[in-house]
Motif scaffolding. Sequence first.
Motif, PDB file in Angstrom:
ATOM      1  N   GLN A 197       1.045  -1.214  -0.010  1.00  0.00           N
ATOM      2  CA  GLN A 197      -0.002  -0.051  -0.031  1.00  0.00           C
ATOM      3  C   GLN A 197       0.823   1.340   0.016  1.00  0.00           C
ATOM      4  OE1 GLN A 197      -0.446   2.220   3.221  1.00  0.00           O
ATOM      5  NE2 GLN A 197      -1.594   3.373   1.799  1.00  0.00           N
ATOM      6  N   LYS A 198       1.959   1.221   0.806  1.00  0.00           N
ATOM      7  CA  LYS A 198       2.815   2.351   1.014  1.00  0.00           C
ATOM      8  C   LYS A 198       3.523   2.656  -0.603  1.00  0.00           C
ATOM      9  CE  LYS A 198       6.689   3.961   3.840  1.00  0.00           C
ATOM     10  NZ  LYS A 198       7.939   3.756   3.165  1.00  0.00           N
ATOM     11  N   LYS A 201       0.947   3.805  -2.992  1.00  0.00           N
ATOM     12  CA  LYS A 201       0.679   5.372  -2.726  1.00  0.00           C
ATOM     13  C   LYS A 201       1.887   6.385  -3.141  1.00  0.00           C
ATOM     14  CE  LYS A 201      -1.120   8.344   0.510  1.00  0.00           C
ATOM     15  NZ  LYS A 201      -2.408   8.608   1.307  1.00  0.00           N
ATOM     16  N   GLU A 202       3.182   5.726  -3.216  1.00  0.00           N
ATOM     17  CA  GLU A 202       4.085   6.717  -3.678  1.00  0.00           C
ATOM     18  C   GLU A 202       4.172   6.794  -5.243  1.00  0.00           C
ATOM     19  OE1 GLU A 202       7.195   5.110  -0.235  1.00  0.00           O
ATOM     20  OE2 GLU A 202       7.514   4.568  -2.086  1.00  0.00           O
ATOM     21  N   GLY A 204       1.325   6.376  -6.940  1.00  0.00           N
ATOM     22  CA  GLY A 204      -0.195   7.061  -7.161  1.00  0.00           C
ATOM     23  C   GLY A 204      -1.093   5.924  -7.724  1.00  0.00           C
ATOM     24  N   PRO A 206      -4.224   2.971  -7.338  1.00  0.00           N
ATOM     25  CA  PRO A 206      -5.211   2.508  -6.220  1.00  0.00           C
ATOM     26  C   PRO A 206      -4.943   1.094  -6.029  1.00  0.00           C
ATOM     27  CG  PRO A 206      -5.954   2.626  -8.698  1.00  0.00           C
ATOM     28  CD  PRO A 206      -4.538   3.126  -8.804  1.00  0.00           C
ATOM     29  N   ASP A 244     -10.220  -0.384   0.471  1.00  0.00           N
ATOM     30  CA  ASP A 244      -9.167   0.380  -0.200  1.00  0.00           C
ATOM     31  C   ASP A 244      -7.980   0.589   0.886  1.00  0.00           C
ATOM     32  OD1 ASP A 244      -7.795   2.560  -1.095  1.00  0.00           O
ATOM     33  OD2 ASP A 244      -9.622   3.898  -1.461  1.00  0.00           O
ATOM     34  N   HIS A 246      -5.518   2.360   0.751  1.00  0.00           N
ATOM     35  CA  HIS A 246      -4.985   3.620   1.243  1.00  0.00           C
ATOM     36  C   HIS A 246      -5.842   4.295   2.280  1.00  0.00           C
ATOM     37  CE1 HIS A 246      -2.275   3.611  -2.151  1.00  0.00           C
ATOM     38  NE2 HIS A 246      -3.293   3.933  -3.002  1.00  0.00           N
ATOM     39  N   LYS A 247      -7.085   3.640   2.735  1.00  0.00           N
ATOM     40  CA  LYS A 247      -7.804   4.111   3.828  1.00  0.00           C
ATOM     41  C   LYS A 247      -7.722   3.324   5.033  1.00  0.00           C
ATOM     42  CE  LYS A 247     -11.133   6.274   0.828  1.00  0.00           C
ATOM     43  NZ  LYS A 247     -12.250   6.142   0.233  1.00  0.00           N
TER      44      LYS A 247
END
Length: 281
Positions: A197-198, A201-202, A204, A206, A244, A246-247
Motif C-alpha cells: 500500500q505504501k 501510494k508513492e 499513485g 489505487p 481500499d 489507502h484508507k
Amino acid sequence: MFKILSKEKLAPKEYSFWIDAPRIASHAKPGQFVSVRASETGERIPLTIADFDAEKGRIRLIFQVVGKSTALMSQLEAGDEIKDVAGPLGKASETDKFGTVLLIGGGIGIAAIYPILRKLKQLGSRVIAILGARTAELVILREECKKYCDELIITTDDGSLGEKGLVTDAMKRLAQRGEKPDRCWCVGPSVMMKFCQKTAKELGWPIWVSLNPLMLDGTGMCGCCRVTIDGEIKFACVDGPEFDGHKVDWTEFMNRLAQYRDEEKISMEKYEAETGEKSWL
Ligand code: FAD
Ligand code: FES
Ligand code: MG
C-alpha cells in the motif's frame, strides 16, 4: 457435514482440500470466504474460497498450518468430513473490465488472488501478477495463475525462483517501465500488504487489500473483526474483507491481529506436546 473430496500438500505446511459443498459453490464469487469448524469442539476459522466449481458442486480451500485449528485440519484426509462450512461470506471483489490490473499475492495469499485474477481476465482486463514468497516451493498456484495472466512476475526472498527481492521491488520496476495499473489488489501477510500500500501510494496507484483480522461468527454480530477504514469502524466479515488499502488504519489493524499471540502459542505447544504431531512440516 462436508466431505473432503481430495487433499493435496502444495508446500511445507500448506494444504489444498476440494470439498463437496454444492450450495456454497453455486453462490461463491471471487473475494469471498467460508467459516470452517473442523470438529464439534473446534473453533471457527475463516478461509478464502480459493476456487469453486458450481457444476461439480465443490469448493477449494487452501490453508497454511499456523496454529492448532489449522494443524487439526491438516490431519484430515480425503473421505473425511468437516463438521461445518458456512458461506459464502463477505463481499465479493469488485471485478470489471478495468484496463490494466495488477494482482499481488504473497505466500498463502496467492490462493485468494487466483480467483480474482481469473475473473478479471475473463472480463477482458490486461492482467499483470506478482507472486512473492520466501522461497521457490512456497510460490503456489503458479501454473493456474499463468493461464490467466498477460504477464506473471515471481519474486523470492532468497532468489531461488524468479527475481530475488520483494514484491514491492517488482512494483517499482513496473512503474519504471511506464506501467500505471487502473487497479491493484494485494493479498498476503499484513506487513506485506502494508508495504505494498505504501509503495502504491508513492506511485499513485489505487490498491485494494483483503484484510484478515480475527473473526468469530463471520456474520457481523460479534465485532471481533473490527477495523478502521477512513476513520470509520467497519466489520471486515460483512463490510469486507476487501478495502481500499489507502484508507486502512494499519497500526490498529496489526495491533489487534497480535492480541492473542501468547494464548495461540500456548494452545499450539500444548497440542504438540499432547500428540507429538509434526506431520505438516
Ligand atoms: P492460531 O494459533 O489460533 O493463530 C495463529 C494466527 O492466525 C493468529 O496470530 C492470527 O493472525 C490468525 N488467526 C487466529 N485465529 C483467527 C481467527 N479466528 N480468524 C482469523 N485469523 C485468525 N488462512 C489460510 O491459510 N488460508 C486462507 O485462505 C485464509 N483465508 C482467510 C480469509 C479471511 C477473511 C481471514 C480473516 C483469514 C484467513 N486466513 C486464511 C487466516 C486463517 O483464518 C488463520 O490462519 C487461522 O484462523 C489460524 O487458526 P489456528 O488456530 O491454526 O492458529
Ligand atoms: Fe464477528 Fe465479523 S467476525 S463481526
Ligand atoms: Mg486458533
